[in-house]
Motif scaffolding. Structure first.
Motif, PDB file in Angstrom:
ATOM      1  N   CYS A  97     -58.665 -36.351  66.635  1.00 49.20           N
ATOM      2  CA  CYS A  97     -57.510 -35.609  66.152  1.00 49.20           C
ATOM      3  C   CYS A  97     -57.889 -34.140  66.021  1.00 49.20           C
ATOM      4  CB  CYS A  97     -57.040 -36.162  64.812  1.00 49.20           C
ATOM      5  SG  CYS A  97     -58.331 -36.208  63.552  1.00 49.20           S
ATOM      6  N   THR A  98     -56.880 -33.299  65.788  1.00 49.26           N
ATOM      7  CA  THR A  98     -57.131 -31.864  65.691  1.00 49.26           C
ATOM      8  C   THR A  98     -56.482 -31.309  64.435  1.00 49.26           C
ATOM      9  OG1 THR A  98     -57.136 -31.715  68.091  1.00 49.26           O
ATOM     10  CG2 THR A  98     -56.836 -29.659  66.923  1.00 49.26           C
ATOM     11  N   GLY A 117     -51.755 -13.110  55.420  1.00 46.97           N
ATOM     12  CA  GLY A 117     -50.783 -12.953  54.332  1.00 46.97           C
ATOM     13  C   GLY A 117     -49.869 -14.157  54.110  1.00 46.97           C
ATOM     14  N   LYS A 118     -50.004 -15.168  54.930  1.00 47.77           N
ATOM     15  CA  LYS A 118     -49.126 -16.345  54.782  1.00 47.77           C
ATOM     16  C   LYS A 118     -49.630 -17.263  53.664  1.00 47.77           C
ATOM     17  CE  LYS A 118     -46.328 -15.979  58.510  1.00 47.77           C
ATOM     18  NZ  LYS A 118     -46.530 -14.575  58.778  1.00 47.77           N
ATOM     19  N   VAL A 119     -48.731 -18.152  53.220  1.00 50.26           N
ATOM     20  CA  VAL A 119     -49.120 -19.220  52.295  1.00 50.26           C
ATOM     21  C   VAL A 119     -49.255 -20.498  53.132  1.00 50.26           C
ATOM     22  CG1 VAL A 119     -48.474 -20.535  50.245  1.00 50.26           C
ATOM     23  CG2 VAL A 119     -47.848 -18.115  50.422  1.00 50.26           C
ATOM     24  N   ILE A 120     -50.440 -21.103  53.093  1.00 58.44           N
ATOM     25  CA  ILE A 120     -50.724 -22.260  53.956  1.00 58.44           C
ATOM     26  C   ILE A 120     -50.955 -23.514  53.111  1.00 58.44           C
ATOM     27  CG2 ILE A 120     -52.194 -23.148  55.812  1.00 58.44           C
ATOM     28  CD1 ILE A 120     -53.240 -20.297  56.235  1.00 58.44           C
ATOM     29  N   ALA A 121     -50.188 -24.572  53.400  1.00 58.82           N
ATOM     30  CA  ALA A 121     -50.420 -25.857  52.723  1.00 58.82           C
ATOM     31  C   ALA A 121     -51.376 -26.684  53.571  1.00 58.82           C
ATOM     32  CB  ALA A 121     -49.107 -26.602  52.543  1.00 58.82           C
ATOM     33  N   THR A 122     -52.366 -27.296  52.931  1.00 60.45           N
ATOM     34  CA  THR A 122     -53.346 -28.098  53.681  1.00 60.45           C
ATOM     35  C   THR A 122     -54.078 -29.080  52.775  1.00 60.45           C
ATOM     36  OG1 THR A 122     -55.212 -28.003  55.214  1.00 60.45           O
ATOM     37  CG2 THR A 122     -55.243 -26.421  53.407  1.00 60.45           C
ATOM     38  N   THR A 123     -54.619 -30.115  53.410  1.00 59.83           N
ATOM     39  CA  THR A 123     -55.490 -31.060  52.688  1.00 59.83           C
ATOM     40  C   THR A 123     -56.944 -30.637  52.856  1.00 59.83           C
ATOM     41  OG1 THR A 123     -53.899 -32.720  53.420  1.00 59.83           O
ATOM     42  CG2 THR A 123     -55.874 -33.564  52.404  1.00 59.83           C
ATOM     43  N   TYR A 124     -57.180 -29.662  53.739  1.00 57.22           N
ATOM     44  CA  TYR A 124     -58.565 -29.300  54.083  1.00 57.22           C
ATOM     45  C   TYR A 124     -58.850 -27.816  53.819  1.00 57.22           C
ATOM     46  CZ  TYR A 124     -58.228 -33.826  56.205  1.00 57.22           C
ATOM     47  OH  TYR A 124     -58.028 -35.168  56.385  1.00 57.22           O
ATOM     48  N   PRO A 125     -58.756 -27.368  52.548  1.00 57.21           N
ATOM     49  CA  PRO A 125     -58.917 -25.939  52.254  1.00 57.21           C
ATOM     50  C   PRO A 125     -60.262 -25.368  52.703  1.00 57.21           C
ATOM     51  CG  PRO A 125     -58.897 -27.257  50.221  1.00 57.21           C
ATOM     52  CD  PRO A 125     -58.497 -28.173  51.342  1.00 57.21           C
ATOM     53  N   ARG A 126     -61.323 -26.173  52.623  1.00 55.09           N
ATOM     54  CA  ARG A 126     -62.641 -25.651  52.999  1.00 55.09           C
ATOM     55  C   ARG A 126     -62.692 -25.270  54.484  1.00 55.09           C
ATOM     56  NH1 ARG A 126     -67.706 -25.793  50.948  1.00 55.09           N
ATOM     57  NH2 ARG A 126     -67.066 -27.040  49.174  1.00 55.09           N
ATOM     58  N   ASP A 162     -52.629 -29.032  59.285  1.00 56.44           N
ATOM     59  CA  ASP A 162     -52.789 -30.471  59.074  1.00 56.44           C
ATOM     60  C   ASP A 162     -53.326 -31.139  60.335  1.00 56.44           C
ATOM     61  OD1 ASP A 162     -52.705 -32.805  57.628  1.00 56.44           O
ATOM     62  OD2 ASP A 162     -50.573 -33.200  57.964  1.00 56.44           O
ATOM     63  N   ILE A 163     -53.705 -32.394  60.141  1.00 54.45           N
ATOM     64  CA  ILE A 163     -54.229 -33.159  61.264  1.00 54.45           C
ATOM     65  C   ILE A 163     -53.100 -33.582  62.189  1.00 54.45           C
ATOM     66  CG2 ILE A 163     -55.162 -35.440  61.768  1.00 54.45           C
ATOM     67  CD1 ILE A 163     -57.246 -34.944  59.796  1.00 54.45           C
ATOM     68  N   VAL A 164     -53.320 -33.394  63.482  1.00 55.40           N
ATOM     69  CA  VAL A 164     -52.331 -33.780  64.478  1.00 55.40           C
ATOM     70  C   VAL A 164     -53.001 -34.711  65.475  1.00 55.40           C
ATOM     71  CG1 VAL A 164     -50.797 -32.927  66.293  1.00 55.40           C
ATOM     72  CG2 VAL A 164     -51.161 -31.566  64.243  1.00 55.40           C
ATOM     73  N   SER A 165     -52.276 -35.802  65.787  1.00 53.88           N
ATOM     74  CA  SER A 165     -52.816 -36.654  66.838  1.00 53.88           C
ATOM     75  C   SER A 165     -51.799 -36.711  67.972  1.00 53.88           C
ATOM     76  CB  SER A 165     -53.208 -37.975  66.196  1.00 53.88           C
ATOM     77  OG  SER A 165     -52.969 -39.041  66.962  1.00 53.88           O
ATOM     78  N   THR A 166     -50.660 -37.410  67.811  1.00 56.14           N
ATOM     79  CA  THR A 166     -49.658 -37.418  68.872  1.00 56.14           C
ATOM     80  C   THR A 166     -48.729 -36.194  68.784  1.00 56.14           C
ATOM     81  OG1 THR A 166     -48.138 -38.663  67.481  1.00 56.14           O
ATOM     82  CG2 THR A 166     -49.566 -39.928  68.942  1.00 56.14           C
ATOM     83  N   GLY A 167     -48.575 -35.617  67.603  1.00 53.19           N
ATOM     84  CA  GLY A 167     -47.653 -34.499  67.413  1.00 53.19           C
ATOM     85  C   GLY A 167     -46.280 -34.959  66.923  1.00 53.19           C
ATOM     86  N   ASN A 168     -46.074 -36.284  66.826  1.00 57.34           N
ATOM     87  CA  ASN A 168     -44.757 -36.805  66.413  1.00 57.34           C
ATOM     88  C   ASN A 168     -44.360 -36.371  65.008  1.00 57.34           C
ATOM     89  OD1 ASN A 168     -44.415 -38.079  68.803  1.00 57.34           O
ATOM     90  ND2 ASN A 168     -45.155 -40.083  68.107  1.00 57.34           N
ATOM     91  N   THR A 169     -45.330 -36.392  64.078  1.00 58.58           N
ATOM     92  CA  THR A 169     -45.012 -36.041  62.681  1.00 58.58           C
ATOM     93  C   THR A 169     -44.524 -34.590  62.609  1.00 58.58           C
ATOM     94  OG1 THR A 169     -46.765 -37.533  62.025  1.00 58.58           O
ATOM     95  CG2 THR A 169     -45.941 -36.065  60.322  1.00 58.58           C
TER      96      THR A 169
END
Ligand code: PRT
Ligand code: ZN
Length: 292
Positions: A97-98, A117-126, A162-169
């Motif tokens: 996945c990417t 300058g954007k606000v980014i939501a993520t599960t992987y801040p590091r 975020d993590i993308v595999s097929t891109g459907n989400t």
């Protein structure tokens, strides 16, 4: 948790998730059977000196670092984000996945500089912070443990990573892929600080060589064909054989059978030249295991 203190190697895998079935399947291809349908957290393998610990994937790097488990199978994204002292022993080729920046239509995100300058939501801040630092960018990170893709619609963030595999989400949430920042796959990790005792190190060596054979087999195919004897030398040159091809005489003395192990997908590059050289009955078979 009551883990048997025997000399068996302890392998942590994900209890219930995307990597569970594939991890069990990899062990099976290595000739190691594990019953994972019981509710037990520690299951001994039936035919190998191995105990399998079923854990949340997020806990695996730390357990391996601390020696609770000797080795673990987990996504590289989790390994990097937990920053535990572990070493990647083997890349396993599944769970690919990417980690990707994505934005709603109304957010301008054409070049990397647009992230500034954007606000980014993520599960992987590091991992995201590392990417920002490397590219000299500043952004505010909002750490979410799940459902990251709805953050822009809720007004919590401008964009997501975020993590993308097929891109459907992403598509279902009307988000467009932009910059990939980290490619991940399942990896086998060991502790970077706890050295294994001799016995266990030997078991790990055996497991690793079995895993390598399985991975090599996955990247290879078994090619069989009949070749006019006059073209044999040219055919041999056309085949990027992983080992030298086997040539078998046939009842028809004008032909020989040629068998070879070749990289997967390679046949399409040479199929036309093989046909021009008179090869017939070209057959390509999957290989279950390959011991180099
Ligand atoms: O319960 P536990 O904590 O153990 O599991 P988890 O829910 O944290 O992890 P899980 O089972 O979802 O994923 C385990 C690992 O699989 C991840 O750490 C990745 O290394 C790998 N992996 C591979 C993925 C995906 N593909 C993936 N598609 N992990 C998550 N996703 C999610 C993604 O977060 C997004 O929500 O799937 C969605 C996107 O998928 P597509 O196909 O629609 O693009
Ligand atoms: Zn998790």
């Amino acid at each position: 948790m009551n883990i048997a203190k025997n000399g068996n190697l302890k392998l942590a895998i994900q209890k219930k998730g995307r990597l569970t079935e594939k991890s069990i399947e990899l062990l099976k291809l290595c000739g190691i059977d594990v019953d994972h349908y019981s509710e037990r957290l520690v299951v001994p393998a039936e035919n190998f000196p191995l105990e399998v610990l079923f854990l949340r994937d997020d806990d695996i790097p730390e357990y391996v670092q601390d020696g609770v488990a000797d080795i673990g199978i987990v996504g590289e994204n989790v390994v990097v984000s937990k920053n535990a002292k572990t070493t990647v022993v083997e890349k396993l080729g599944f769970g690919k996945c990417t980690l990707m920046m994505a934005a709603p239509d109304y957010v301008h995100l054409k070049t990397i500089q647009d992230i500034d300058g954007k606000v980014i939501a993520t599960t992987y801040p590091r991992i995201v912070q590392d990417f920002l630092d490397k590219n000299n960018l500043k952004a505010k990170l909002i750490e979410l443990s799940g459902s990251v893709e709805i953050a822009p619609a809720l007004g919590v963030a401008d964009i997501i990573c975020d993590i993308v595999s097929t891109g459907n989400t992403l598509m279902m949430n009307k988000l467009k892929k932009s910059f990939p920042i980290f490619d991940s796959q399942a990896v086998l990790i060991s502790s970077a600080s706890n050295e294994l005792k001799k016995e266990k190190a030997k078991i790990l060596q055996d497991l690793q060589s079995r895993i390598r054979s399985v991975l090599l087999a996955r990247r290879s195919k078994y090619l069989m064909m009949n070749v006019p004897i006059g073209s044999l030398e040219k055919v041999k040159k056309a085949i990027p054989s992983l080992s030298s091809p086997t040539v078998v005489p046939l009842a028809d003395q004008h032909y020989v059978a040629v068998h070879a192990v070749i990289p997967s997908n390679y046949l399409w590059k040479i199929a036309d030249s093989l046909k021009e050289l008179g090869a017939t009955g070209i057959l390509l078979l999957p290989i279950e295991n390959l011991i180099p």
